[in-house]
Design a protein around this motif. Structure first.
Motif, PDB file in Angstrom:
ATOM      1  N   HIS A 234       0.782  -1.197   0.251  1.00  0.00           N
ATOM      2  CA  HIS A 234       0.107   0.131  -0.082  1.00  0.00           C
ATOM      3  C   HIS A 234       0.895   1.164   0.060  1.00  0.00           C
ATOM      4  N   ARG A 235       0.324   2.100  -0.879  1.00  0.00           N
ATOM      5  CA  ARG A 235       1.361   3.491  -0.876  1.00  0.00           C
ATOM      6  C   ARG A 235       1.448   4.266   0.065  1.00  0.00           C
ATOM      7  N   LYS A 236       0.172   4.258   0.873  1.00  0.00           N
ATOM      8  CA  LYS A 236       0.201   5.272   1.867  1.00  0.00           C
ATOM      9  C   LYS A 236       0.139   4.512   3.455  1.00  0.00           C
ATOM     10  N   GLU A 237       0.068   3.312   3.469  1.00  0.00           N
ATOM     11  CA  GLU A 237       0.070   2.655   4.774  1.00  0.00           C
ATOM     12  C   GLU A 237       1.079   1.572   4.804  1.00  0.00           C
ATOM     13  N   PRO A 238       2.062   1.859   5.377  1.00  0.00           N
ATOM     14  CA  PRO A 238       3.363   0.904   5.575  1.00  0.00           C
ATOM     15  C   PRO A 238       2.936  -0.294   6.147  1.00  0.00           C
ATOM     16  N   GLY A 239       3.510  -1.594   5.803  1.00  0.00           N
ATOM     17  CA  GLY A 239       3.311  -2.676   6.293  1.00  0.00           C
ATOM     18  C   GLY A 239       2.120  -3.395   6.007  1.00  0.00           C
ATOM     19  N   VAL A 240       1.180  -2.714   4.870  1.00  0.00           N
ATOM     20  CA  VAL A 240      -0.248  -3.332   4.481  1.00  0.00           C
ATOM     21  C   VAL A 240       0.151  -3.740   3.025  1.00  0.00           C
ATOM     22  N   LEU A 241      -0.315  -5.079   2.576  1.00  0.00           N
ATOM     23  CA  LEU A 241      -0.079  -5.815   1.376  1.00  0.00           C
ATOM     24  C   LEU A 241      -1.539  -5.533   0.648  1.00  0.00           C
TER      25      LEU A 241
END
Length: 294
Positions: A234-241
Motif C-alpha cells: 500500500h502506497r500510504k500505509e506501511p506494512g499493508v499488502l
C-alpha cells in the motif's frame, strides 16, 4: 442512450410513423454500447420483419451484439446471411465474427472464419490475429497461439500489449512458463509498442506456479517488486499488502514472500531480506475485490 432510442422507436409506432433503417441502426448500435445485446438482436429481427433493407452498418451492429453476448453461432449465421444478400462483409464484419467465436472459446470456428476472410480477399490485420489468439486460452492451445503470433509478425504487423497478453494467457493456461518468460522478454524489447503491464506479469507468475516452479516464481516476483513493475505494498500505509487486484495464487505468493522476508529480518537471523522491508512490525494483508480494485 439505448433507452432513449427505444422510446423514440416506440413513439414513432404510436403516431403511425414508420421508423427508417437509420433509426433502427442508431438504436441497435446504442443497445450494443449499453451491453443490451439481446435488445439489439430483437431490433434486428424487427427491422427485417418490417421489410426494411438491411445495410452493412446494420449487420456489423448485430455482429457486435453477438460478440458481446458470446453468441458465436448467430454471428457466423449473420455473416453467411450477408453473403447471400450480396452484402460484402468488410474487415469489421469478419473481425467481429472471429472475436465472437473467440469470446465463446470456439477456436476451430475462429480459425475457419479467418481462413474464409482470406478467401474473400480481405487482408488479415492485427485485430484478426489477436481475436483468434484469444480463442486459444480456453482450450490451452498454446502452440496455436504462438503460431498465430508468428504469422502476424511474418505479415509485418506489429503486435501490441493486447496481442501479447492473449498469447501469454494461452501459454499460462497450459503452464508453459518458459514460453511466457520469452514472450515477456519480447514485450520489453519493443519499448512502448507492447509495454508489459500488471496482467502480463501475472500470466508469467501463474504459469510458473501452475508448473510448480515455486522458487523461480518467488525469485521472479521479488524482481518485479524490486524494479517497481509490481506494487503489492500500500502506497500510504506501511506494512499493508494490498492484494485486491491479485489472482489468488499470486496473492499467496506475495504473502509468502513477505513472511519469509520478515523471518530473515528477525533478531538473530543471518539471512538478509530479499526485498526492502516496510517500517512496521505487523503485517496486514488486504484481499478481495474492493471498490478501488484494479
Amino acid at each position: 442512450q439505448w433507452q432513449a432510442g427505444l422510446r423514440i422507436l416506440g413513439t414513432l409506432a404510436c403516431v403511425r410513423l414508420q421508423a427508417d433503417r437509420v433509426s433502427f441502426n442508431a438504436t441497435i448500435s446504442a443497445c450494443v454500447r449499453g451491453s443490451e445485446w439481446q435488445r439489439a438482436l430483437d431490433l434486428g429481427q424487427e427491422l427485417l420483419r418490417g421489410g426494411l433493407a438491411s445495410s452493412l452498418i446494420t449487420y456489423n451492429a448485430l455482429l457486435s451484439a453477438c460478440e458481446v453476448g458470446e453468441h458465436w453461432h448467430a454471428a457466423v449465421n449473420l455473416l453467411r446471411g450477408m453473403c447471400l444478400l450480396a452484402l460484402r462483409p468488410d474487415s469489421i464484419s469478419w473481425n467481429t465474427t472471429i472475436s465472437a467465436c473467440a469470446q465463446a472459446g470456439q477456436l476451430d470456428e475462429a480459425l475457419e472464419t479467418m481462413t474464409a476472410m482470406q478467401r474473400s480477399g480481405i487482408v488479415l490485420d492485427a485485430i484478426s490475429y489477436t481475436a483468434a489468439i484469444t480463442a486459444c486460452e480456453t482450450s490451452a492451445a498454446w502452440q496455436q497461439a504462438l503460431d498465430l503470433l508468428s504469422g502476424l509478425q511474418r505479415q509485418q504487423l506489429l503486435p501490441n500489449t493486447i496481442t501479447y497478453n492473449a498469447t501469454l494467457a494461452a501459454c499460462q493456461s497450459a503452464h508453459r512458463w518458459q514460453e511466457t518468460l520469452r514472450l515477456l522478454a519480447e514485450m520489453r524489447a519493443t519499448g512502448d509498442q507492447a509495454k508489459p503491464g500488471q496482467s502480463s506479469h501475472f500470466y508469467v507468475l501463474l504459469a510458473l506456479l501452475g508448473a510448480e516452479q515455486v522458487p523461480e516464481a518467488l525469485d521472479f516476483y521479488r524482481q518485479l517488486v524490486e524494479h517497481g513493475e509490481l506494487r503489492p505494498w500500500h502506497r500510504k500505509e506501511p506494512g499493508v499488502l494490498d492484494l485486491h487486484s491479485f489472482p489468488a495464487a499470486v496473492a499467496e505468493l506475495a504473502v509468502r514472500s513477505a513472511v519469509l522476508d520478515r523471518l530473515r529480518a528477525a533478531p538473530g537471523s543471518s539471512l538478509q531480506p530479499a526485498v526492502a522491508q516496510q517500517d512496521q512490525d505487523d503485517l496486514v494483508v488486504v484481499t478481495g475485490r474492493g471498490a478501488h480494485s484494479a
